[in-house]
Design an enzyme around this catalytic site. Sequence first.
Site, PDB file in Angstrom:
ATOM      1  CB  CYS A  55      28.002   8.745   8.489  1.00 60.92           C
ATOM      2  SG  CYS A  55      26.293   9.169   8.874  1.00 60.92           S
ATOM      3  CB  CYS A  59      22.414   6.107   3.629  1.00 63.28           C
ATOM      4  SG  CYS A  59      21.759   7.199   4.922  1.00 63.28           S
ATOM      5  CB  CYS A  62      26.078   6.993   2.046  1.00 63.04           C
ATOM      6  SG  CYS A  62      27.165   8.337   2.569  1.00 63.04           S
ATOM      7  CB  CYS A  99      26.474  23.380  -0.292  1.00 59.33           C
ATOM      8  SG  CYS A  99      25.258  24.211  -1.335  1.00 59.33           S
ATOM      9  CB  CYS A 130      23.528  25.429   1.182  1.00 61.29           C
ATOM     10  SG  CYS A 130      22.550  23.903   1.210  1.00 61.29           S
ATOM     11  CB  CYS A 190      18.288  22.453  -0.102  1.00 59.34           C
ATOM     12  SG  CYS A 190      19.115  21.550  -1.442  1.00 59.34           S
ATOM     13  NE  ARG A 262      21.811  22.656  -6.272  1.00 55.16           N
ATOM     14  CZ  ARG A 262      21.485  22.994  -5.028  1.00 55.16           C
ATOM     15  NH1 ARG A 262      21.378  22.067  -4.104  1.00 55.16           N
ATOM     16  NH2 ARG A 262      21.274  24.242  -4.704  1.00 55.16           N
TER      17      ARG A 262
END
Length: 326
Positions: A55, A59, A62, A99, A130, A190, A262
């Site tokens: 990616c 972040c 991550c 998901c 999701c 979400c 969650r």
Amino acid sequence: MQTTLRHDWASDEVMRLFALSFNDLMFTAQSVHRAHFDPNQVQISTLLSIKTGGCAEDCGYCPQSSHFSTDVKASKIMDTDAVLVEARKAKDAGASRFCMGAAWRSPKDKDIEKVAAMIMGVKAMGLETCATLGMLNSDQANRLKESGLDYYNHNLDTSEEYYPNIITTRTYQDRLDTLANVRDAGMNVCCGGIVGMGEKLEDRAELLRTLANMEKHPESVPVNMLVQVKGTMLADVKPMDPFDFVRTIAVARIMMPKSFVRLSAGREEMSEETQALCFLAGANSIFYGEKLLTTPNPQTNQDMELFDKLGLKPLEIKAPEEACAA
């Protein structure tokens, strides 16, 4: 007791909730929870990484970011048939929502078509669907809605003020724009965040205030505890106190009474006692399975053993004909 939906929370109000004695906060959160949900029922989701690593975002938490050197190896998007095999396993194990996550800054239109095929196949099994694929434009959001996507996950991560300390390749407004596109397409949202990233209490309060003051509350609010991964920017951040995490769950429940709250990343590091307090505080959704994208998650048999100890039961899966009519 706050049981009505509000969208006008002030910062000092949220801080007063965090400042309540632990017993008063837990009592209030559980009372709000019982006003809107079966207190002994938990929605179960399974998360599959359909495209891992590589990616372009930076972040700080991550391991899939190309900016960090971690053990995660980049891979291409999975074949639809392979995804559907995993979805069937998830349903057989008791999941009601499947998901699909992909490590993209933003998907290309050809990627959207591949994910759309997966969504249609998962929906045909009677599972809720999701996806979390990064930033979406309005056309992409509409295409996903057409394919049958029920929920789109796009977290704010933290407060707007603290955000630049964690991410520099995507702005806070970018995230809000994607959420607006998802809402405009008619999908459920979400959206939550990650705590334990070195932020202040005020940042946690402001994250929840931003979510609760949205025109419509997110239908699902994942609260992640930072998983420290070697090689990432936040690998050496001081671990969060479990009681502070439970307080965050409780305040989220009070501020967003009808949302599913969650327990997401970080459950692998939580004791059974901490998880039990989270359920008492109003958490009523978990990710189920041995891995969340690239980080560990409690084994399914451990979750079911804990459910048995606490007298909890999974939210029932709708039959396919019921799912299509919903």
